[in-house]
Scaffold this motif. Structure first.
Motif, PDB file in Angstrom:
ATOM      1  N   ALA A 243     -21.723  54.967  67.745  1.00 34.03           N
ATOM      2  CA  ALA A 243     -20.992  55.521  66.600  1.00 34.03           C
ATOM      3  C   ALA A 243     -19.901  54.580  66.127  1.00 34.03           C
ATOM      4  O   ALA A 243     -19.766  54.315  64.927  1.00 34.03           O
ATOM      5  CB  ALA A 243     -20.390  56.879  66.977  1.00 34.03           C
ATOM      6  N   LEU A 247     -19.632  52.659  62.415  1.00 31.45           N
ATOM      7  CA  LEU A 247     -18.507  52.829  61.496  1.00 31.45           C
ATOM      8  C   LEU A 247     -17.808  51.500  61.223  1.00 31.45           C
ATOM      9  O   LEU A 247     -17.358  51.245  60.099  1.00 31.45           O
ATOM     10  CB  LEU A 247     -17.506  53.838  62.068  1.00 31.45           C
ATOM     11  CG  LEU A 247     -17.960  55.295  62.090  1.00 31.45           C
ATOM     12  CD1 LEU A 247     -16.923  56.163  62.790  1.00 31.45           C
ATOM     13  CD2 LEU A 247     -18.188  55.814  60.664  1.00 31.45           C
ATOM     14  N   PHE A 280     -12.042  56.932  62.952  1.00 31.90           N
ATOM     15  CA  PHE A 280     -12.194  58.343  63.322  1.00 31.90           C
ATOM     16  C   PHE A 280     -10.946  59.118  62.910  1.00 31.90           C
ATOM     17  O   PHE A 280      -9.874  58.932  63.483  1.00 31.90           O
ATOM     18  CB  PHE A 280     -12.410  58.489  64.830  1.00 31.90           C
ATOM     19  CG  PHE A 280     -13.734  57.978  65.317  1.00 31.90           C
ATOM     20  CD1 PHE A 280     -14.878  58.754  65.218  1.00 31.90           C
ATOM     21  CD2 PHE A 280     -13.832  56.718  65.876  1.00 31.90           C
ATOM     22  CE1 PHE A 280     -16.105  58.286  65.669  1.00 31.90           C
ATOM     23  CE2 PHE A 280     -15.051  56.237  66.333  1.00 31.90           C
ATOM     24  CZ  PHE A 280     -16.192  57.019  66.228  1.00 31.90           C
ATOM     25  N   THR A 284     -13.606  61.595  58.493  1.00 34.22           N
ATOM     26  CA  THR A 284     -14.850  61.014  59.005  1.00 34.22           C
ATOM     27  C   THR A 284     -15.959  62.059  58.950  1.00 34.22           C
ATOM     28  O   THR A 284     -15.881  63.100  59.604  1.00 34.22           O
ATOM     29  CB  THR A 284     -14.676  60.527  60.457  1.00 34.22           C
ATOM     30  OG1 THR A 284     -13.612  59.574  60.516  1.00 34.22           O
ATOM     31  CG2 THR A 284     -15.964  59.877  60.963  1.00 34.22           C
ATOM     32  N   SER A 286     -19.400  63.665  59.769  1.00 31.09           N
ATOM     33  CA  SER A 286     -20.403  63.631  60.829  1.00 31.09           C
ATOM     34  C   SER A 286     -21.786  63.321  60.259  1.00 31.09           C
ATOM     35  O   SER A 286     -22.583  62.598  60.872  1.00 31.09           O
ATOM     36  CB  SER A 286     -20.429  64.965  61.578  1.00 31.09           C
ATOM     37  OG  SER A 286     -20.677  66.036  60.686  1.00 31.09           O
ATOM     38  N   LEU A 289     -21.907  59.632  59.506  1.00 34.48           N
ATOM     39  CA  LEU A 289     -21.938  58.880  60.756  1.00 34.48           C
ATOM     40  C   LEU A 289     -23.349  58.826  61.323  1.00 34.48           C
ATOM     41  O   LEU A 289     -23.843  57.754  61.698  1.00 34.48           O
ATOM     42  CB  LEU A 289     -20.981  59.522  61.764  1.00 34.48           C
ATOM     43  CG  LEU A 289     -20.986  58.936  63.179  1.00 34.48           C
ATOM     44  CD1 LEU A 289     -20.705  57.444  63.163  1.00 34.48           C
ATOM     45  CD2 LEU A 289     -19.973  59.669  64.055  1.00 34.48           C
TER      46      LEU A 289
END
Length: 393
Positions: A243, A247, A280, A284, A286, A289
């Motif tokens: 993750a 990002l 984060f 952010t 989900s 992501l």
């Protein structure tokens, strides 16, 4: 109107008795229901302690010896949910855990002397009226239990013990009315500083991680931000490292991209400051992501298939994989929504891969022919220059 039709249907069905009723549910209420269902179950335990002592202030607490057999029963009943408030889960097989298992099997009577014990936070703590003032044994009813230190000990005992054992270990139980409060988190952090803990473990203290996990769980996507045993499948799941790299590569900040290759730990070394907080935070998404993670997987797969045979291009694929992924995301993002991986066609991704690989190779051959590629792709200034030239071409 719709409400009228609903009322008419209910009336027609309830002519003799009430079989149906109607209740409106808002989107917020529906989401809260799913959040509640996705949350770890509340764990209440009656913990038996031998030779216990009491602490009344500044917090109520109790400490004593707990049987390894009881601890094994906890783990068998609740598994890693016992560690919901911990900074990491049970890690499974490791050198330290193997040593714990060996002690249980070969030197059970001395286990208490060798082991550091466990720390438990409980929302409430109440001693049962058994034994009077005799502190040789006591049973304590604990609600909303979470083990904030000792996950490896508890997990190993749960995995190792299958029958009776003479082993005991030290346990302390601290009453904290709100385990998610700053005090609860500080106890968790302080309880773990004596062990080998890296910065990644403290990510578990950031509530944004749990928010992301919960939102993805509603979509049937598993996100594991605590360090522990690997996910059973990465097809519908991913972990924190994947993750944070996704990002970083999707960020416009080249220093984040360079860190994702040269020192990924630098992205989360301090969870109270940038770059972590830039990646984060409450904004952010989900959904975005998970889409970025899937898109980077597609890019990596295509890059390995499309990479040419020249030494420069092979070096770019090895040493510049994060940089070229960053450039490809920027290019794909001009024509598609990066939050919707499923809608991004393969030919768009393949075109970005071919264009970026070829373009970066030409720039390096022209302007950085004598540079070593490994340090080149960790240099923010030079990577920014290459990106600028690539996007102007």
């Amino acid at each position: 109107d719709i409400q009228g039709k609903i009322d008419e249907f209910i009336k027609s069905q309830n002519d003799t008795s009430e079989l149906f009723f109607f209740s409106s549910v808002t989107q917020r209420e529906l989401f809260q229901h799913f959040v509640h269902e996705a949350a770890p179950p509340q764990i209440d335990l009656s913990i038996r302690l031998a030779h216990y002592g009491l602490v009344d202030s500044p917090l109520k607490a109790v400490y004593g010896q707990v049987s390894a057999v009881d601890v094994a029963a906890w783990y068998k009943a609740y598994g890693n949910n016992l560690f919901a408030g911990n900074i990491r889960n049970f890690l499974g097989s490791s050198e330290v855990n193997a040593a714990i298992s060996t002690t249980l099997a070969t030197d059970a009577e001395h286990f208490w002397f060798y082991n550091n014990g466990i720390t438990i936070i409980s929302e409430s703590l109440k001693r049962q009226a058994i034994g009077g003032h005799d502190r040789s044994i006591g049973i304590f009813d604990c609600t909303k239990v979470t083990i904030v230190n000792g996950a490896q000990t508890v997990g190993t005992i749960g995995r190792t013990l299958t029958g009776d054992s003479s082993s005991f270990l030290q346990a302390r139980i601290i009453e904290v009315s709100d385990p998610e409060s700053s005090l609860g988190k500080q106890i968790t952090k302080a309880s773990n500083t004596q062990n080998k803990i890296d910065a990644r473990n403290f990510v578990a203290l950031d509530p944004e991680q749990e928010r992301i996990r919960t939102e993805l769980l509603i979509e049937k996507v598993a996100y594991e931000y605590r360090e522990g045993e690997p996910l059973e499948s990465t097809i519908d799941g991913f972990d924190f490292l994947e993750a944070v790299i996704a990002l970083a590569c999707a960020s416009n900040e080249m220093s984040f991209v360079a860190l994702s290759k040269g020192y990924v730990g630098g992205l989360y070394v301090d969870i109270t400051a940038s770059p972590y907080k830039a990646l984060f935070n409450s904004s952010t998404s989900s959904r975005r992501l998970w889409s970025l993670v899937q898109l980077l997987r597609r890019i990596d797969k295509i890059v390995k298939l499309k990479a040419g045979g020249s030494p420069t291009q092979r070096g770019i694929v090895v040493h510049g994989n994060r940089f070229i992924a960053h450039c490809m995301l920027r290019q794909v993002g001009k024509a598609a929504d990066l939050s919707a991986n499923d809608l991004i066609k393969d030919d768009l991704v393949e075109g970005a891969v071919a264009g970026v690989l070829s373009g970066v190779e030409k720039i390096i051959d022209k302007d950085y022919a004598d540079a070593y590629l490994a340090p080149l792709f960790k240099n923010v200034k030079k990577c920014t220059d290459i990106r600028t030239k690539l996007e102007k071409a």
